[in-house]
Design a protein around this motif. Structure first.
Motif, PDB file in Angstrom:
ATOM      1  N   ILE A 139      47.754  36.352  18.917  1.00  0.00           N
ATOM      2  CA  ILE A 139      49.204  36.160  18.798  1.00  0.00           C
ATOM      3  C   ILE A 139      49.908  37.430  19.265  1.00  0.00           C
ATOM      4  N   VAL A 140      50.904  37.254  20.123  1.00  0.00           N
ATOM      5  CA  VAL A 140      51.780  38.374  20.479  1.00  0.00           C
ATOM      6  C   VAL A 140      53.078  38.204  19.710  1.00  0.00           C
ATOM      7  N   GLU A 141      53.448  39.248  18.939  1.00  0.00           N
ATOM      8  CA  GLU A 141      54.662  39.209  18.128  1.00  0.00           C
ATOM      9  C   GLU A 141      55.406  40.536  18.235  1.00  0.00           C
ATOM     10  N   LYS A 142      56.632  40.462  18.753  1.00  0.00           N
ATOM     11  CA  LYS A 142      57.485  41.652  18.858  1.00  0.00           C
ATOM     12  C   LYS A 142      56.743  42.833  19.468  1.00  0.00           C
ATOM     13  N   GLY A 143      56.035  42.579  20.545  1.00  0.00           N
ATOM     14  CA  GLY A 143      55.348  43.645  21.246  1.00  0.00           C
ATOM     15  C   GLY A 143      54.022  44.058  20.643  1.00  0.00           C
ATOM     16  N   LYS A 144      53.603  43.422  19.544  1.00  0.00           N
ATOM     17  CA  LYS A 144      52.331  43.753  18.900  1.00  0.00           C
ATOM     18  C   LYS A 144      51.326  42.625  19.105  1.00  0.00           C
ATOM     19  N   LEU A 145      50.044  42.990  19.081  1.00  0.00           N
ATOM     20  CA  LEU A 145      48.982  42.017  19.232  1.00  0.00           C
ATOM     21  C   LEU A 145      48.314  41.782  17.881  1.00  0.00           C
ATOM     22  N   LEU A 146      48.285  40.522  17.459  1.00  0.00           N
ATOM     23  CA  LEU A 146      47.691  40.136  16.180  1.00  0.00           C
ATOM     24  C   LEU A 146      46.548  39.164  16.424  1.00  0.00           C
ATOM     25  N   LEU A 147      45.625  39.116  15.455  1.00  0.00           N
ATOM     26  CA  LEU A 147      44.542  38.146  15.478  1.00  0.00           C
ATOM     27  C   LEU A 147      44.538  37.398  14.153  1.00  0.00           C
ATOM     28  N   TYR A 148      44.631  36.074  14.232  1.00  0.00           N
ATOM     29  CA  TYR A 148      44.445  35.271  13.022  1.00  0.00           C
ATOM     30  C   TYR A 148      42.963  34.975  12.920  1.00  0.00           C
ATOM     31  N   ASP A 149      42.282  35.665  11.992  1.00  0.00           N
ATOM     32  CA  ASP A 149      40.836  35.574  11.856  1.00  0.00           C
ATOM     33  C   ASP A 149      40.448  34.245  11.222  1.00  0.00           C
ATOM     34  N   LYS A 150      39.605  33.454  11.902  1.00  0.00           N
ATOM     35  CA  LYS A 150      39.273  32.127  11.390  1.00  0.00           C
ATOM     36  C   LYS A 150      38.255  32.165  10.247  1.00  0.00           C
ATOM     37  N   VAL A 151      37.649  33.329   9.989  1.00  0.00           N
ATOM     38  CA  VAL A 151      36.719  33.460   8.864  1.00  0.00           C
ATOM     39  C   VAL A 151      37.468  33.848   7.593  1.00  0.00           C
ATOM     40  N   SER A 152      38.275  34.908   7.690  1.00  0.00           N
ATOM     41  CA  SER A 152      39.006  35.383   6.511  1.00  0.00           C
ATOM     42  C   SER A 152      40.348  34.690   6.319  1.00  0.00           C
ATOM     43  N   HIS A 153      40.822  33.964   7.355  1.00  0.00           N
ATOM     44  CA  HIS A 153      42.136  33.299   7.339  1.00  0.00           C
ATOM     45  C   HIS A 153      43.262  34.307   7.089  1.00  0.00           C
ATOM     46  N   CYS A 154      43.101  35.479   7.675  1.00  0.00           N
ATOM     47  CA  CYS A 154      44.105  36.539   7.514  1.00  0.00           C
ATOM     48  C   CYS A 154      44.612  36.974   8.892  1.00  0.00           C
ATOM     49  N   LEU A 155      45.844  37.466   8.894  1.00  0.00           N
ATOM     50  CA  LEU A 155      46.414  38.071  10.094  1.00  0.00           C
ATOM     51  C   LEU A 155      46.014  39.527  10.163  1.00  0.00           C
ATOM     52  N   ILE A 156      45.447  39.941  11.280  1.00  0.00           N
ATOM     53  CA  ILE A 156      44.988  41.319  11.448  1.00  0.00           C
ATOM     54  C   ILE A 156      45.715  41.917  12.637  1.00  0.00           C
ATOM     55  N   GLN A 157      46.319  43.088  12.443  1.00  0.00           N
ATOM     56  CA  GLN A 157      46.947  43.764  13.570  1.00  0.00           C
ATOM     57  C   GLN A 157      45.863  44.465  14.377  1.00  0.00           C
TER      58      GLN A 157
END
Length: 369
Positions: A139-157
């Motif tokens: 996911i790209v959000e406001k110039g930052k790159l995020l990963l929605y981890d499918k194992v932990s179900h958490c957003l990671i910068q």
């Protein structure tokens, strides 16, 4: 030549014509249209995918639709106990292979559980693009790159030192886990699995990124040709424009790319179609002529897709859809009609597990071929 010889000659000519023309006429082409009269929530379809249960999910300007082969179920008014999000304009959709859809909408980014048919609004305020990855959803959000981890179900910068523009055009993950992102103001950035980032094609407007069957990354630009990068991020070749050579790409917006089963790269432009024969380096151009059998119906190409049989499908703007048969080396055109395509402006295309081709239109619903 005596009469017997003339008869024999004519006989063989007829046999030749029969063998050549019969395959072209023997196939029966059938279209089924899913529109508002069939329960579709809106006639402009932006994206499409198939889940593990073979259901077809349809993204529209007015919510999400599910087609089970018989009926359409609409999810076009997302709400929970405290907030209603109204009817959502879904612009992009990803099926993660683990029971969820991710919907990029006018309101935000939703995770939709395919089993419970419930949705969750992810805490991402202004997502601009999403892409499917091995570890989850990028996911790209406001110039930052995020990963929605499918194992932990958490957003990671990810890669905190990486600054991205507010919006991008396209994003794709390579086979080695590297992530390629087209930048708003030109160029493409490649982020490797160790957090290192490299910038390529500075000042060049990138229109399309794909990962080819050859593992390479192919890049279509606005006016600077087509580029090929290795999985490691090294440029392999640049196919430039040259008005003095027919074996060069066009000086136009390369907004659609696909790779066929022979490894050739097809390029759809605002005003034409080309094929790069990668093995030889030759480039072939195809002209549109709606009045000539075997030619393209319209020069403005909006989308490209290669099916499992190796046929290349060409979606156009106001020219319907064409498919190019490698066996016969010609185009077959399906135009808008009562028995054909429902609308002449074609968007995304996809093939389901049964080999059917689904064609999105921007005003005529969804077509099943």
């Amino acid at each position: 030549m005596n009469k017997q010889g003339q008869y024999i000659y004519c006989f063989f000519v007829l046999i030749f014509l029969f063998c050549f023309l019969f395959p072209l006429k023997s196939q029966e082409y059938k279209f089924k249209t899913l529109g508002v009269e069939n329960g579709l929530s809106q006639i402009t379809v932006s994206d499409i995918c198939q889940d593990e249960k073979s259901r077809i999910w349809i993204a529209t300007l007015d919510g999400l639709n599910c087609y089970d082969g018989n009926h359409i179920k609409v999810f076009n008014h997302f709400h929970n106990d405290s907030i209603s999000y109204g009817n959502l304009y879904v612009t992009q959709m990803i099926e993660d292979g683990q029971g969820s859809l991710f919907l990029l909408t006018s309101t935000g980014l939703f995770q939709f559980d395919l089993e419970t048919e419930k949705y969750y609004l992810l805490p991402v305020s202004s997502p601009s693009i999403i892409a499917k990855g091995k570890r989850g959803v990028w996911i790209v959000e406001k110039g930052k790159l995020l990963l929605y981890d499918k194992v932990s179900h958490c957003l990671i910068q990810m890669y905190k030192d990486l600054e991205l523009p507010d919006t991008g055009t396209t994003m794709v993950e390579g086979v080695e886990g590297t992530l390629w992102i087209a930048l708003k103001d030109g160029g493409v950035i490649c982020v490797d699995i160790y957090g290192g980032a490299s910038l390529h094609l500075l000042g060049i407007k990138v229109m399309k990124l794909i990962r080819g069957n050859d593992r390479n990354i192919w890049v279509g630009s606005q006016e600077h040709g087509v580029f090929c990068f290795s999985p490691e991020g090294n440029m392999i070749h640049r196919y430039e424009y040259d008005n003095k050579s027919i074996y060069k790409v066009r000086n136009d917006m390369a907004r659609a790319l696909c790779q066929d089963l022979e490894g050739n790269i097809w390029i759809g432009y605002r005003s034409g179609l080309s094929k790069i024969e990668v093995a030889s380096g030759k480039i072939f151009h195809y002209q549109a002529d709606p009045n000539r059998v075997g030619a393209m119906s319209n020069r403005s190409v909006t989308s490209l897709y290669t099916d499992k049989q190796g046929t290349v499908w060409v979606g156009t703007y106001w020219g319907g859809v064409n498919f190019f048969s490698p066996e016969y080396q010609h185009f077959t055109h399906f135009h808008a009609s009562d028995t054909g395509l429902s609308f002449p402006v074609v968007g995304a295309m996809a093939e389901d597990k049964a080999g059917n081709i689904w064609i999105c239109t921007e005003g005529g619903g969804l077509n099943l071929y």
